[in-house]
Design a protein around this motif. Structure first.
Motif, PDB file in Angstrom:
ATOM      1  N   SER A 207     -32.540 -22.694   5.298  1.00  0.00           N
ATOM      2  CA  SER A 207     -33.495 -23.704   5.773  1.00  0.00           C
ATOM      3  C   SER A 207     -34.800 -23.678   4.994  1.00  0.00           C
ATOM      4  O   SER A 207     -35.558 -24.660   5.026  1.00  0.00           O
ATOM      5  N   ARG A 208     -35.071 -22.591   4.265  1.00  0.00           N
ATOM      6  CA  ARG A 208     -36.374 -22.454   3.613  1.00  0.00           C
ATOM      7  C   ARG A 208     -36.331 -22.559   2.091  1.00  0.00           C
ATOM      8  O   ARG A 208     -37.355 -22.838   1.469  1.00  0.00           O
ATOM      9  N   VAL A 209     -35.176 -22.309   1.466  1.00  0.00           N
ATOM     10  CA  VAL A 209     -35.127 -22.433   0.009  1.00  0.00           C
ATOM     11  C   VAL A 209     -35.230 -23.901  -0.379  1.00  0.00           C
ATOM     12  O   VAL A 209     -34.922 -24.803   0.407  1.00  0.00           O
ATOM     13  N   SER A 210     -35.651 -24.131  -1.609  1.00  0.00           N
ATOM     14  CA  SER A 210     -35.778 -25.500  -2.116  1.00  0.00           C
ATOM     15  C   SER A 210     -34.592 -25.909  -2.980  1.00  0.00           C
ATOM     16  O   SER A 210     -34.606 -26.999  -3.569  1.00  0.00           O
ATOM     17  N   SER A 211     -33.587 -25.079  -3.054  1.00  0.00           N
ATOM     18  CA  SER A 211     -32.390 -25.384  -3.848  1.00  0.00           C
ATOM     19  C   SER A 211     -31.703 -26.629  -3.291  1.00  0.00           C
ATOM     20  O   SER A 211     -31.610 -26.821  -2.075  1.00  0.00           O
ATOM     21  N   THR A 212     -31.216 -27.474  -4.204  1.00  0.00           N
ATOM     22  CA  THR A 212     -30.462 -28.657  -3.795  1.00  0.00           C
ATOM     23  C   THR A 212     -28.968 -28.477  -4.012  1.00  0.00           C
ATOM     24  O   THR A 212     -28.159 -29.195  -3.427  1.00  0.00           O
ATOM     25  N   ASP A 213     -28.594 -27.538  -4.848  1.00  0.00           N
ATOM     26  CA  ASP A 213     -27.188 -27.208  -5.101  1.00  0.00           C
ATOM     27  C   ASP A 213     -26.886 -25.936  -4.304  1.00  0.00           C
ATOM     28  O   ASP A 213     -27.171 -24.827  -4.749  1.00  0.00           O
ATOM     29  N   VAL A 214     -26.362 -26.117  -3.094  1.00  0.00           N
ATOM     30  CA  VAL A 214     -26.142 -24.995  -2.178  1.00  0.00           C
ATOM     31  C   VAL A 214     -24.706 -25.008  -1.679  1.00  0.00           C
ATOM     32  O   VAL A 214     -24.195 -26.042  -1.247  1.00  0.00           O
ATOM     33  N   THR A 215     -24.061 -23.847  -1.750  1.00  0.00           N
ATOM     34  CA  THR A 215     -22.716 -23.683  -1.213  1.00  0.00           C
ATOM     35  C   THR A 215     -22.726 -22.534  -0.219  1.00  0.00           C
ATOM     36  O   THR A 215     -23.109 -21.417  -0.559  1.00  0.00           O
ATOM     37  N   GLU A 216     -22.325 -22.804   1.020  1.00  0.00           N
ATOM     38  CA  GLU A 216     -22.211 -21.773   2.043  1.00  0.00           C
ATOM     39  C   GLU A 216     -20.739 -21.614   2.411  1.00  0.00           C
ATOM     40  O   GLU A 216     -20.054 -22.593   2.711  1.00  0.00           O
ATOM     41  N   ILE A 217     -20.258 -20.386   2.393  1.00  0.00           N
ATOM     42  CA  ILE A 217     -18.867 -20.086   2.724  1.00  0.00           C
ATOM     43  C   ILE A 217     -18.846 -19.047   3.834  1.00  0.00           C
ATOM     44  O   ILE A 217     -19.512 -18.010   3.729  1.00  0.00           O
ATOM     45  N   VAL A 218     -18.087 -19.316   4.880  1.00  0.00           N
ATOM     46  CA  VAL A 218     -17.945 -18.380   5.995  1.00  0.00           C
ATOM     47  C   VAL A 218     -16.689 -17.547   5.792  1.00  0.00           C
ATOM     48  O   VAL A 218     -15.601 -18.087   5.605  1.00  0.00           O
ATOM     49  N   LEU A 219     -16.856 -16.236   5.806  1.00  0.00           N
ATOM     50  CA  LEU A 219     -15.752 -15.295   5.621  1.00  0.00           C
ATOM     51  C   LEU A 219     -15.207 -14.909   6.994  1.00  0.00           C
ATOM     52  O   LEU A 219     -15.934 -14.344   7.819  1.00  0.00           O
ATOM     53  N   GLU A 220     -13.939 -15.174   7.231  1.00  0.00           N
ATOM     54  CA  GLU A 220     -13.372 -15.022   8.560  1.00  0.00           C
ATOM     55  C   GLU A 220     -12.830 -13.627   8.859  1.00  0.00           C
ATOM     56  O   GLU A 220     -12.644 -13.260  10.015  1.00  0.00           O
ATOM     57  N   GLN A 221     -12.544 -12.829   7.814  1.00  0.00           N
ATOM     58  CA  GLN A 221     -11.815 -11.582   8.039  1.00  0.00           C
ATOM     59  C   GLN A 221     -12.624 -10.321   7.761  1.00  0.00           C
ATOM     60  O   GLN A 221     -12.086  -9.221   7.825  1.00  0.00           O
ATOM     61  N   SER A 222     -13.892 -10.466   7.473  1.00  0.00           N
ATOM     62  CA  SER A 222     -14.691  -9.314   7.055  1.00  0.00           C
ATOM     63  C   SER A 222     -15.914  -9.123   7.930  1.00  0.00           C
ATOM     64  O   SER A 222     -16.393 -10.058   8.574  1.00  0.00           O
ATOM     65  N   TYR A 223     -16.450  -7.878   7.911  1.00  0.00           N
ATOM     66  CA  TYR A 223     -17.693  -7.567   8.577  1.00  0.00           C
ATOM     67  C   TYR A 223     -18.814  -7.552   7.525  1.00  0.00           C
ATOM     68  O   TYR A 223     -18.742  -8.254   6.530  1.00  0.00           O
ATOM     69  N   HIS A 224     -19.829  -6.733   7.727  1.00  0.00           N
ATOM     70  CA  HIS A 224     -21.016  -6.811   6.881  1.00  0.00           C
ATOM     71  C   HIS A 224     -20.756  -6.486   5.412  1.00  0.00           C
ATOM     72  O   HIS A 224     -21.167  -7.223   4.511  1.00  0.00           O
ATOM     73  N   VAL A 225     -20.087  -5.376   5.150  1.00  0.00           N
ATOM     74  CA  VAL A 225     -19.857  -4.973   3.756  1.00  0.00           C
ATOM     75  C   VAL A 225     -18.621  -5.710   3.235  1.00  0.00           C
ATOM     76  O   VAL A 225     -17.576  -5.120   2.934  1.00  0.00           O
ATOM     77  N   ALA A 226     -18.748  -7.020   3.132  1.00  0.00           N
ATOM     78  CA  ALA A 226     -17.605  -7.867   2.798  1.00  0.00           C
ATOM     79  C   ALA A 226     -17.065  -7.625   1.398  1.00  0.00           C
ATOM     80  O   ALA A 226     -15.910  -7.935   1.111  1.00  0.00           O
ATOM     81  N   THR A 227     -17.877  -7.064   0.533  1.00  0.00           N
ATOM     82  CA  THR A 227     -17.447  -6.786  -0.839  1.00  0.00           C
ATOM     83  C   THR A 227     -16.425  -5.656  -0.913  1.00  0.00           C
ATOM     84  O   THR A 227     -15.796  -5.454  -1.958  1.00  0.00           O
ATOM     85  N   LEU A 228     -16.244  -4.920   0.190  1.00  0.00           N
ATOM     86  CA  LEU A 228     -15.208  -3.885   0.271  1.00  0.00           C
ATOM     87  C   LEU A 228     -14.166  -4.228   1.324  1.00  0.00           C
ATOM     88  O   LEU A 228     -13.330  -3.389   1.665  1.00  0.00           O
ATOM     89  N   ASP A 229     -14.205  -5.445   1.830  1.00  0.00           N
ATOM     90  CA  ASP A 229     -13.408  -5.820   2.992  1.00  0.00           C
ATOM     91  C   ASP A 229     -12.290  -6.806   2.617  1.00  0.00           C
ATOM     92  O   ASP A 229     -12.023  -7.047   1.441  1.00  0.00           O
ATOM     93  N   HIS A 230     -11.674  -7.380   3.637  1.00  0.00           N
ATOM     94  CA  HIS A 230     -10.522  -8.265   3.429  1.00  0.00           C
ATOM     95  C   HIS A 230     -10.846  -9.466   2.531  1.00  0.00           C
ATOM     96  O   HIS A 230      -9.966  -9.960   1.825  1.00  0.00           O
ATOM     97  N   ASP A 231     -12.085  -9.953   2.595  1.00  0.00           N
ATOM     98  CA  ASP A 231     -12.451 -11.156   1.843  1.00  0.00           C
ATOM     99  C   ASP A 231     -13.031 -10.861   0.469  1.00  0.00           C
ATOM    100  O   ASP A 231     -13.566 -11.766  -0.182  1.00  0.00           O
TER     101      ASP A 231
END
Length: 259
Positions: A207-231
């Protein structure tokens, strides 16, 4: 103090596209190492530094603050910019806040931003007592290995120095004020279930960045440390696609993607 096995910084000399990855509070490069190696395998120059006070013992961390952590990634970014044509910054949790400040401060020197469960605030009533409580209580229990997948373990501190937590709280406030200066293309991946950083942090950032090219992806199978998780694989592939698209100038001006 010797660095813990697995917590070492990682660097790879690749092509003209550089990527700087920043690990989280009380964590280490270990949590992002697979992400860094995947980017390196696809030809990118990659830097994943060890932040001061991290990767050894919590007693070392209490002697550092946000200015030390930011100075380290700022130095790494400047080194990458000397060697690479375009540089992207990314991070997990507090590392995402470090990446956002780099983007705000370096402007066109940062081509794009990659965030995984970025943190924006120290939550809870205890956060407001930190200015005083840190003088009487040295540490609090740490939060590591918030991972849904069985097997992987995050290498981090079991204790959090309250002096450092107080510094982290001030840093988040600093970054939040600077978010409107972030104009670069942004990829944000967040876990639907995160026991460390709530979804409101990602919402606040977007809501606060001024970027116009924004992609948000919701990871359904992981918790906080998603880089070591299912996703993890999805994070790696989405990052490569984002970097490739932005680096070649194929834009998505004014759009926000969710999925």
């Amino acid at each position: 103090m010797p660095v813990l096995p697995g917590a070492e910084p990682y660097r790879h000399e690749g092509g003209e596209i550089g990527v700087l990855l920043c690990h989280g509070f009380t964590g280490s490069p270990q949590s992002l190492r697979p992400w860094a190696e995947h980017l390196a395998e696809h030809g990118h120059t990659v830097s994943l530094p060890l932040l001061p006070g991290h990767g050894t013992r919590w007693e070392d961390m209490r002697l550092t603050g946000w200015q030390d952590w930011y100075a380290e990634v700022d130095r790494e970014l400047r080194n990458l910019r000397d060697r690479c044509e375009r540089v992207f910054v990314g991070g997990l949790s507090m590392g995402g806040a470090l990446a956002l400040r780099l983007a705000a401060k370096h402007g066109e020197g940062v081509a794009g931003v990659l965030l995984v469960n970025p943190a924006n605030k120290v939550h809870g009533l205890a956060a407001y007592t930190l200015p005083v409580s840190r003088h009487f209580v040295r540490t609090a229990p740490g939060i590591v290995s918030d991972i849904a997948k069985e097997g992987p373990v995050e290498l981090g501190y079991a204790r959090v120095p309250l002096h450092s937590a107080h510094s982290l709280r001030k840093f988040f406030g600093q970054v939040d004020r600077e978010l409107p200066q972030v104009t670069q293309p942004l990829l944000l991946l967040r876990s639907r279930q995160d026991h460390t950083v709530p979804a409101v942090d990602s919402e606040r950032i977007l809501s606060r960045v001024s970027s116009t090219d924004v992609t948000e992806i919701v990871l359904e199978q992981s918790y906080h440390v998603a880089t070591l998780d299912h996703d993890a694989d999805r994070i790696f592939e989405e990052s490569l696609g984002f970097i490739g698209r932005v680096a070649t100038g194929v834009g998505r001006e004014g759009t926000t993607a969710r999925g």
